[in-house]
Design a protein around this motif. Sequence first.
Motif, PDB file in Angstrom:
ATOM      1  N   GLN A  69       0.832  -1.203   0.000  1.00 54.66           N
ATOM      2  CA  GLN A  69       0.000   0.000   0.000  1.00 54.66           C
ATOM      3  C   GLN A  69       0.870   1.258   0.000  1.00 54.66           C
ATOM      4  O   GLN A  69       0.611   2.206  -0.752  1.00 54.66           O
ATOM      5  CB  GLN A  69      -0.915  -0.015   1.222  1.00 54.66           C
ATOM      6  CG  GLN A  69      -1.876   1.141   1.299  1.00 54.66           C
ATOM      7  CD  GLN A  69      -2.716   1.083   2.575  1.00 54.66           C
ATOM      8  OE1 GLN A  69      -2.181   0.784   3.658  1.00 54.66           O
ATOM      9  NE2 GLN A  69      -3.996   1.343   2.443  1.00 54.66           N
TER      10      GLN A  69
ATOM     11  N   VAL B  67       2.442   1.699  -3.465  1.00 50.97           N
ATOM     12  CA  VAL B  67       1.467   2.196  -4.440  1.00 50.97           C
ATOM     13  C   VAL B  67       1.242   3.688  -4.242  1.00 50.97           C
ATOM     14  O   VAL B  67       1.228   4.459  -5.211  1.00 50.97           O
ATOM     15  CB  VAL B  67       0.142   1.407  -4.339  1.00 50.97           C
ATOM     16  CG1 VAL B  67      -0.962   2.088  -5.128  1.00 50.97           C
ATOM     17  CG2 VAL B  67       0.346  -0.021  -4.813  1.00 50.97           C
ATOM     18  N   GLN B  68       1.090   4.117  -3.007  1.00 50.25           N
ATOM     19  CA  GLN B  68       0.895   5.534  -2.720  1.00 50.25           C
ATOM     20  C   GLN B  68       2.099   6.352  -3.174  1.00 50.25           C
ATOM     21  O   GLN B  68       1.946   7.427  -3.755  1.00 50.25           O
ATOM     22  CB  GLN B  68       0.646   5.759  -1.227  1.00 50.25           C
ATOM     23  CG  GLN B  68      -0.687   5.261  -0.757  1.00 50.25           C
ATOM     24  CD  GLN B  68      -0.828   5.345   0.758  1.00 50.25           C
ATOM     25  OE1 GLN B  68       0.106   5.674   1.473  1.00 50.25           O
ATOM     26  NE2 GLN B  68      -2.020   5.012   1.244  1.00 50.25           N
TER      27      GLN B  68
ATOM     28  N   VAL C  21       4.299   5.594  -5.507  1.00 51.53           N
ATOM     29  CA  VAL C  21       4.383   5.598  -6.971  1.00 51.53           C
ATOM     30  C   VAL C  21       3.362   6.572  -7.548  1.00 51.53           C
ATOM     31  O   VAL C  21       3.645   7.284  -8.513  1.00 51.53           O
ATOM     32  CB  VAL C  21       4.183   4.171  -7.534  1.00 51.53           C
ATOM     33  CG1 VAL C  21       3.988   4.206  -9.037  1.00 51.53           C
ATOM     34  CG2 VAL C  21       5.369   3.302  -7.174  1.00 51.53           C
ATOM     35  N   GLU C  22       2.177   6.606  -6.963  1.00 54.11           N
ATOM     36  CA  GLU C  22       1.155   7.534  -7.448  1.00 54.11           C
ATOM     37  C   GLU C  22       1.574   8.986  -7.254  1.00 54.11           C
ATOM     38  O   GLU C  22       1.270   9.837  -8.072  1.00 54.11           O
ATOM     39  CB  GLU C  22      -0.174   7.266  -6.735  1.00 54.11           C
ATOM     40  CG  GLU C  22      -0.832   5.976  -7.182  1.00 54.11           C
ATOM     41  CD  GLU C  22      -2.059   5.625  -6.364  1.00 54.11           C
ATOM     42  OE1 GLU C  22      -2.291   6.233  -5.302  1.00 54.11           O
ATOM     43  OE2 GLU C  22      -2.795   4.719  -6.792  1.00 54.11           O
ATOM     44  N   LYS C  23       2.293   9.258  -6.180  1.00 54.68           N
ATOM     45  CA  LYS C  23       2.753  10.626  -5.914  1.00 54.68           C
ATOM     46  C   LYS C  23       3.966  10.994  -6.761  1.00 54.68           C
ATOM     47  O   LYS C  23       4.087  12.113  -7.224  1.00 54.68           O
ATOM     48  CB  LYS C  23       3.105  10.789  -4.433  1.00 54.68           C
ATOM     49  CG  LYS C  23       1.906  10.767  -3.521  1.00 54.68           C
ATOM     50  CD  LYS C  23       2.335  10.898  -2.082  1.00 54.68           C
ATOM     51  CE  LYS C  23       1.148  10.753  -1.141  1.00 54.68           C
ATOM     52  NZ  LYS C  23       1.567  10.782   0.261  1.00 54.68           N
TER      53      LYS C  23
ATOM     54  N   ALA D 178       5.680   9.499  -9.898  1.00 59.37           N
ATOM     55  CA  ALA D 178       5.563   8.475 -10.935  1.00 59.37           C
ATOM     56  C   ALA D 178       6.803   8.318 -11.808  1.00 59.37           C
ATOM     57  O   ALA D 178       6.788   7.531 -12.736  1.00 59.37           O
ATOM     58  CB  ALA D 178       4.354   8.777 -11.811  1.00 59.37           C
TER      59      ALA D 178
END
Length: 77
Positions: A32, A35-36, A38-40, A42
């Motif tokens: 989790q 993922v967070q 990577v989303e912030k 990229a």
Amino acid sequence: MKINVEIECTPEEARRAMGLPDLAPVHERYVQLMVQAVEKQATPEAFEALVRNWAPMGEAGMNFWRTMFESGSKTGG
């Protein structure tokens, strides 16, 4: 004398039989967070830096796991 013992069990059953802790919640939280992150951030460079910081023993740890997986994927002859 050679004795072979075969045991059929799931990974969960094997973990419990050996008395190992259940790390599934830790793994889920780790994924989790990744993922967070990577989303912030990229960019590939940011992701690489993130993984290097989170990996145990940094570069040495990553090399250890890479070597272990490579040796495990080779077929013995």
